[in-house]
Design a protein around this motif. Sequence first.
Motif, PDB file in Angstrom:
ATOM      1  N   ASN A   1       1.162  -4.953   3.027  1.00 46.10           N
ATOM      2  CA  ASN A   1       0.627  -4.159   4.142  1.00 46.10           C
ATOM      3  C   ASN A   1       0.795  -2.657   3.957  1.00 46.10           C
ATOM      4  N   ALA A   2       1.574  -2.231   2.970  1.00 46.94           N
ATOM      5  CA  ALA A   2       1.812  -0.792   2.777  1.00 46.94           C
ATOM      6  C   ALA A   2       0.523  -0.106   2.321  1.00 46.94           C
ATOM      7  N   TYR A   3       0.184   0.980   2.974  1.00 46.91           N
ATOM      8  CA  TYR A   3      -1.037   1.704   2.624  1.00 46.91           C
ATOM      9  C   TYR A   3      -0.793   3.195   2.373  1.00 46.91           C
ATOM     10  N   PHE A   4       0.224   3.767   3.032  1.00 45.91           N
ATOM     11  CA  PHE A   4       0.399   5.215   2.980  1.00 45.91           C
ATOM     12  C   PHE A   4       0.794   5.681   1.588  1.00 45.91           C
ATOM     13  N   ASP A   5       1.697   4.953   0.936  1.00 43.95           N
ATOM     14  CA  ASP A   5       2.118   5.372  -0.403  1.00 43.95           C
ATOM     15  C   ASP A   5       0.975   5.289  -1.399  1.00 43.95           C
ATOM     16  N   GLY A   6       0.065   4.330  -1.206  1.00 40.48           N
ATOM     17  CA  GLY A   6      -1.096   4.244  -2.078  1.00 40.48           C
ATOM     18  C   GLY A   6      -2.004   5.448  -1.943  1.00 40.48           C
ATOM     19  N   LEU A   7      -2.169   5.937  -0.718  1.00 35.36           N
ATOM     20  CA  LEU A   7      -2.995   7.123  -0.491  1.00 35.36           C
ATOM     21  C   LEU A   7      -2.373   8.374  -1.110  1.00 35.36           C
ATOM     22  N   ILE A   8      -1.042   8.410  -1.213  1.00 36.56           N
ATOM     23  CA  ILE A   8      -0.351   9.585  -1.734  1.00 36.56           C
ATOM     24  C   ILE A   8      -0.275   9.570  -3.253  1.00 36.56           C
ATOM     25  N   TYR A   9       0.132   8.450  -3.810  1.00 37.03           N
ATOM     26  CA  TYR A   9       0.468   8.388  -5.232  1.00 37.03           C
ATOM     27  C   TYR A   9      -0.678   7.918  -6.128  1.00 37.03           C
ATOM     28  N   MET A  10      -1.716   7.313  -5.557  1.00 37.08           N
ATOM     29  CA  MET A  10      -2.797   6.766  -6.373  1.00 37.08           C
ATOM     30  C   MET A  10      -4.090   7.529  -6.094  1.00 37.08           C
ATOM     31  N   LYS A  11      -4.749   7.951  -7.150  1.00 38.15           N
ATOM     32  CA  LYS A  11      -5.993   8.695  -7.044  1.00 38.15           C
ATOM     33  C   LYS A  11      -7.132   7.863  -7.608  1.00 38.15           C
ATOM     34  N   GLY A  12      -8.225   7.805  -6.868  1.00 39.85           N
ATOM     35  CA  GLY A  12      -9.371   7.023  -7.313  1.00 39.85           C
ATOM     36  C   GLY A  12      -9.364   5.643  -6.678  1.00 39.85           C
ATOM     37  N   ALA A  13     -10.543   5.178  -6.274  1.00 41.56           N
ATOM     38  CA  ALA A  13     -10.654   3.892  -5.589  1.00 41.56           C
ATOM     39  C   ALA A  13     -10.180   2.737  -6.463  1.00 41.56           C
ATOM     40  N   GLU A  14     -10.301   2.879  -7.797  1.00 37.43           N
ATOM     41  CA  GLU A  14      -9.911   1.786  -8.691  1.00 37.43           C
ATOM     42  C   GLU A  14      -8.407   1.601  -8.773  1.00 37.43           C
ATOM     43  N   ASN A  15      -7.621   2.565  -8.309  1.00 40.07           N
ATOM     44  CA  ASN A  15      -6.166   2.464  -8.366  1.00 40.07           C
ATOM     45  C   ASN A  15      -5.524   2.142  -7.020  1.00 40.07           C
ATOM     46  N   LEU A  16      -6.306   2.126  -5.950  1.00 40.97           N
ATOM     47  CA  LEU A  16      -5.747   1.907  -4.623  1.00 40.97           C
ATOM     48  C   LEU A  16      -5.408   0.438  -4.400  1.00 40.97           C
ATOM     49  N   PRO A  17      -4.261   0.150  -3.789  1.00 36.27           N
ATOM     50  CA  PRO A  17      -4.011  -1.230  -3.335  1.00 36.27           C
ATOM     51  C   PRO A  17      -4.934  -1.565  -2.173  1.00 36.27           C
ATOM     52  N   LEU A  18      -5.016  -2.831  -1.828  1.00 35.43           N
ATOM     53  CA  LEU A  18      -5.999  -3.277  -0.847  1.00 35.43           C
ATOM     54  C   LEU A  18      -5.808  -2.605   0.514  1.00 35.43           C
ATOM     55  N   ALA A  19      -4.563  -2.481   0.980  1.00 40.26           N
ATOM     56  CA  ALA A  19      -4.325  -1.874   2.290  1.00 40.26           C
ATOM     57  C   ALA A  19      -4.799  -0.428   2.320  1.00 40.26           C
ATOM     58  N   SER A  20      -4.570   0.309   1.256  1.00 39.72           N
ATOM     59  CA  SER A  20      -5.025   1.704   1.190  1.00 39.72           C
ATOM     60  C   SER A  20      -6.539   1.774   1.106  1.00 39.72           C
ATOM     61  N   PHE A  21      -7.134   0.890   0.320  1.00 39.72           N
ATOM     62  CA  PHE A  21      -8.594   0.876   0.192  1.00 39.72           C
ATOM     63  C   PHE A  21      -9.255   0.542   1.524  1.00 39.72           C
ATOM     64  N   MET A  22      -8.678  -0.428   2.247  1.00 37.22           N
ATOM     65  CA  MET A  22      -9.238  -0.804   3.543  1.00 37.22           C
ATOM     66  C   MET A  22      -9.052   0.307   4.566  1.00 37.22           C
ATOM     67  N   GLN A  23      -7.986   1.071   4.424  1.00 40.90           N
ATOM     68  CA  GLN A  23      -7.796   2.213   5.327  1.00 40.90           C
ATOM     69  C   GLN A  23      -8.910   3.231   5.156  1.00 40.90           C
ATOM     70  N   THR A  24      -9.313   3.457   3.908  1.00 41.52           N
ATOM     71  CA  THR A  24     -10.414   4.392   3.674  1.00 41.52           C
ATOM     72  C   THR A  24     -11.742   3.833   4.171  1.00 41.52           C
ATOM     73  N   LEU A  25     -11.907   2.503   4.098  1.00 42.92           N
ATOM     74  CA  LEU A  25     -13.162   1.893   4.549  1.00 42.92           C
ATOM     75  C   LEU A  25     -13.257   1.847   6.064  1.00 42.92           C
ATOM     76  N   ILE A  26     -12.174   1.444   6.704  1.00 44.29           N
ATOM     77  CA  ILE A  26     -12.220   1.159   8.140  1.00 44.29           C
ATOM     78  C   ILE A  26     -11.893   2.387   8.983  1.00 44.29           C
TER      79      ILE A  26
END
Length: 290
Positions: free
Chosen positions: A210-235
Amino acid sequence: MYHKTLPYRLFSVFNYTLLAIISIGCMLPLYHLLMVSFSDTAPANAGLVTFWPIGFTLDAYAKTFENVNFLTSLWVSVKRTVLGTAMALAVNALAAYALSKDNRVFRGRNVYLWYFVVTMLFNVGLIPGYILILKLGLLNNLLALILPGLVTVYNIILLLNFFRTVPKELEEATFMDGAGFFRSFISIYLPISLPAIATIALFTMVGHWNAYFDGLIYMKGAENLPLASFMQTLIVQGSTTGFDPAVIANMSQRTLRASQIFIGALPILIVYPFLQRFFVKGIVIGAVKE
């Protein structure tokens, strides 16, 4: 007997009824979400879907799984959850085993224990944490999502108290047979502590998934985002990354989002029943100090 008295029966009926109402209240939003994901565009946009799909269709799921970025982020989350849970269990269990010994066996044990406890009171902060990950060269690296939360003091304390309930005679018997601390940990403590370990595994898995915030901070590019972070950008941010513009124009955003949210919640819903039977025992025994 006590359990056959009228007040106890009335309390049991009230208790079970209340728990059933709470359970239904927790399940209804997810069930409604599933029905929306199965519905056609017009009724979903009009808000007509309640507890049964209108114009049943699987187009939302088909289009979601055609999104390469969604599948990639799903795989990143799977890797993060599996690797992060395995590493966290190993580190926290070993730390808890050492700290469960008294000062006669582990000199300086209280010093190390307070060293861990202090980390529960003071947090490093967002900016220093980001600088540390940057200096270590872990940006866009899966380890950036795992290492910062690898040691969880609450889990260590839970396991520590559980290990203290194991009879010392069992460990002494392994020592008499020539085993060391590590062999005793593997052969005696881990099998006995399965309920506590399953509880810790459940906590860790849910946290990583369920963690999404760290993915938004430490991962750049949609291909590196975990699912929770990717869904945060979509929704939340309304991004349409990975979707064909023609698909977005012809389909309901509500059905697409509902399908994505349900797929994101499904893995934990599948795993939880297998670990739930250990949950209460692991919490109760691990939370009681000897």
